[in-house]
Design a protein around this motif. Structure first.
Motif, PDB file in Angstrom:
ATOM      1  N   ALA A   1      -9.850   8.583   1.455  1.00 38.09           N
ATOM      2  CA  ALA A   1      -8.802   7.877   0.728  1.00 38.09           C
ATOM      3  C   ALA A   1      -9.272   7.542  -0.681  1.00 38.09           C
TER       4      ALA A   1
ATOM      5  N   THR B   1       1.491   4.959  -0.231  1.00 41.52           N
ATOM      6  CA  THR B   1       0.543   6.024   0.090  1.00 41.52           C
ATOM      7  C   THR B   1       1.179   7.389  -0.118  1.00 41.52           C
TER       8      THR B   1
ATOM      9  N   ASN C   1       0.795  -1.231   0.000  1.00 35.05           N
ATOM     10  CA  ASN C   1       0.000   0.000   0.000  1.00 35.05           C
ATOM     11  C   ASN C   1       0.829   1.285   0.000  1.00 35.05           C
TER      12      ASN C   1
ATOM     13  N   THR D   1      -2.476   4.356  -2.671  1.00 36.79           N
ATOM     14  CA  THR D   1      -3.516   5.176  -2.056  1.00 36.79           C
ATOM     15  C   THR D   1      -3.093   6.634  -2.006  1.00 36.79           C
TER      16      THR D   1
END
Length: 345
Positions: free
Chosen positions: A321, A253, A251, A338
């Motif tokens: 998000a 981000t 993930n 994300t």
């Protein structure tokens, strides 16, 4: 506003740093540095590399996958010293950059390559600006991790206005070597394709279109020795698709404040993968393609192929998000990350 930071982050402000992984168990080697100046030193070597719960060996630039972000400027005279710590010949090709032939970095074309233990100095004047990247042009080293982003800032004020930026490098990783993949494909072109048509597909086609048209269609493909579902030579069966060196589970981000104009610099470094990019719930405005500014085009999705770059502007208004989703053309796999106003979302 000064723009800086690895992967397009603002390194001076902690809250703006991207979250590379949500726990140490998922952490992988990912660039944390930005390099600039008139003389830059790069090293090519093998480095342990974690893919979720698996440990592999990557071929890296300065020890990370992707390699460090080069932040340069139009008109700059640059010297890039590349040292090869491998036991085989290596190279760096500056993709899309205008430079003298002997500095292009393709072995066997304009220079012999960088021998083990040797250092080659690339020297040229930067005559353009935009989003670019660089990679090895030797064997399967690019797929093994020898690639990195390069942003060249213009001399004049950038016509594209934005508050924050991130580089998003999309790549495909395999625990198999390029040589073993090619060996399999030479013996059976559809080796990695697990979406081939079956007898039940033929029956469904016949019930929909009639037996004769269905048979004619199958015979047409057979005469061409082609498969209508062969959309990728190598699929998600063999590839793990990465975003900035991270798997979907890790993930990647990038943080934002609602209302900001964010520039996302997409770079597709996959060897043979085409991907469809979308951010559900968030429109994108394409402002640059392959380092060239374009008339802004609003899109919900765009397709990117090997070696291409696209810069887009997004303006998230809500404190929520958003998923950056990069699905392969054959739908056998995806990379994802994300955009969020705070970590952990």
């Amino acid at each position: 506003m000064k723009r800086s930071g690895a992967l397009g982050t603002f390194a001076a402000l902690d809250w703006m740093l991207p979250i590379y992984a949500r726990s140490d168990s998922l952490r992988v080697v990912t660039p944390t540095t930005q390099l600039n100046g008139d003389v830059i030193n790069l090293t090519i070597a093998r480095t342990p590399f974690r893919i979720d719960d698996h440990i592999a060996t990557a071929t890296t630039i300065n020890g990370t996958v992707p390699g460090p972000l080069l932040r340069l400027r139009e008109g700059q005279d640059i010297t890039l010293n590349v040292t090869n710590h491998l036991d085989e010949t290596s190279s760096i090709h500056w993709h899309g950059i205008l430079l003298p032939p002997e500095m292009d970095g393709v072995p066997g074309v304009s220079f012999p390559g960088i021998e083990p233990g040797a250092t080659f100095s690339y020297r040229f004047t930067i005559r353009q600006y935009g989003t670019y990247w660089f990679h090895s042009h030797s064997g399967g080293q690019e797929q093994a991790g020898v690639y990195a982003p390069m942003i060249i800032d213009p001399i004049e004020p950038d016509p594209v206005k934005y508050d924050r930026e991130y580089v998003i490098m999309l790549s495909d990783w395999s625990f198999s070597s390029v040589d073993s993949m090619i060996e399999k494909l030479k013996k059976q072109p559809g080796y990695f394709n697990f979406q081939k048509r079956t007898l039940s597909d033929f029956i469904q086609d016949a019930m929909r279109d009639g037996w004769r048209p269905a048979l004619d269609d199958y015979l047409m493909w057979a005469r061409m020795r082609m498969d209508p579902t062969d959309l990728a030579d190598v699929t998600g069966h063999a590839y793990t698709y990465l975003m900035n060196g991270l798997t979907p589970a890790a993930n990647w981000t990038g943080l934002f404040r609602p209302g900001e104009r964010i520039r996302l610099r997409f770079i597709q470094v996959g060897v043979m993968t085409f991907q469809d990019i979308r951010i559900p719930g968030l429109g994108m405005t394409v402002v640059q393609a392959d380092g060239q500014n374009v008339q802004p085009v609003e899109v919900d999705e765009f397709r990117i192929g090997p070696a291409e770059t696209y810069d887009v502007i997004v303006e998230p208004k809500e404190e929520r998000a958003y998923t950056i989703f990069a699905e392969t053309l054959d739908r056998s796999g995806f990379a994802r990350g994300t955009l969020a106003p705070r970590p952990g979302m």
